[in-house]
Design an enzyme around this catalytic site. Structure first.
Site, short mmCIF file in Angstrom:
data_model
loop_
_atom_site.label_atom_id
_atom_site.label_comp_id
_atom_site.label_asym_id
_atom_site.label_seq_id
_atom_site.Cartn_x
_atom_site.Cartn_y
_atom_site.Cartn_z
N SER A 31 -1.23 13.38 3.83
CA SER A 31 -1.85 14.22 4.86
C SER A 31 -3.33 13.86 5.00
CB SER A 31 -1.68 15.70 4.53
OG SER A 31 -2.27 15.99 3.28
N TRP A 32 -3.95 13.41 3.92
CA TRP A 32 -5.35 13.00 3.98
C TRP A 32 -5.51 11.75 4.82
CZ3 TRP A 32 -9.10 14.12 -0.52
CH2 TRP A 32 -8.88 15.41 -1.01
N ASN A 33 -4.59 10.78 4.69
CA ASN A 33 -4.64 9.59 5.54
C ASN A 33 -4.52 10.00 7.00
OD1 ASN A 33 -2.55 7.96 3.19
ND2 ASN A 33 -4.69 7.44 3.48
N GLU B 120 -7.19 3.60 -6.87
CA GLU B 120 -8.15 3.29 -5.82
C GLU B 120 -9.55 3.53 -6.36
OE1 GLU B 120 -8.86 4.74 -1.20
OE2 GLU B 120 -6.94 5.07 -2.17
N ARG C 32 0.86 -1.19 0.00
CA ARG C 32 0.00 0.00 0.00
C ARG C 32 0.90 1.24 0.00
NH1 ARG C 32 -2.89 3.56 3.58
NH2 ARG C 32 -4.97 3.95 2.77
N HIS C 33 0.42 2.30 -0.62
CA HIS C 33 1.19 3.54 -0.66
C HIS C 33 1.46 4.06 0.74
CE1 HIS C 33 -2.32 5.95 0.44
NE2 HIS C 33 -3.01 5.22 -0.41
N GLY C 34 2.46 4.91 0.85
CA GLY C 34 2.77 5.56 2.12
C GLY C 34 1.69 6.57 2.49
N GLU C 35 1.82 7.09 3.70
CA GLU C 35 0.82 8.01 4.24
C GLU C 35 0.80 9.34 3.51
OE1 GLU C 35 0.03 8.64 8.74
OE2 GLU C 35 1.27 10.34 8.10
N ARG D 232 0.55 9.47 -4.79
CA ARG D 232 0.93 8.74 -3.57
C ARG D 232 1.43 7.34 -3.90
NH1 ARG D 232 -4.69 9.48 -3.61
NH2 ARG D 232 -5.93 7.57 -3.54
#
Length: 138
Positions: free
Chosen positions: A33-35, A104, A28-31, A79
């Site tokens: 700011s929305w995550n 996604e 999975r992609h890294g974090e 991302r």
């Protein structure tokens, strides 16, 4: 990356001579700011934040020691693409494929909403959703 899947403690045994197999590693992609703020991003395109860049580097270093990928496939969203590029670079992979078909799911009117607000507005959509579900690991 934000989810916690348990990793195998040792790599799988090599196949018997003459037997070929493909191993698929999903990352999975890294974090973003929305995550970090639990904002639904769907196909919106926020970049990785500093934490996400560090996460991508950690997984890239691990994969460079363990997986030895022949190719890296990713969504074209920033991302995912940045995470994939970090992995490809660390693993010495020249075949990086960015494909919009790997994006996604589109979240429609939920894009940009805080997760808790989305649940309050549309409880029926989230009635079977659980943040505590784990992905089985063998």
């Amino acid at each position: 990356m934000a989810g916690r899947a348990r990793a195998a403690t040792s790599p799988p045994a090599s196949p018997p001579p003459g037997k070929q197999f493909a191993e698929v590693v999903v990352v999975r992609h890294g974090e973003t700011s929305w995550n970090a703020t639990r904002t639904i991003q769907g196909q919106m395109d926020p970049e990785l934040n500093d934490t996400g860049r560090r996460q991508a580097l950690v997984v890239a270093r691990r994969l460079s020691r363990e997986a030895k990928p022949a190719a890296v496939y990713s969504s074209d969203l920033k991302r995912a693409a940045e995470t994939a590029q970090t992995i490809a670079t660390a693993c010495g992979v020249s075949s990086l494929v960015l494909d919009p078909a790997l994006r996604e799911r589109h979240m429609g009117d939920l894009h940009g909403l805080a997760f808790d607000d989305a649940v309050r507005r549309n409880p029926e959509i989230f009635s079977s959703y659980s943040r505590t579900q784990e992905i089985p690991v063998t």
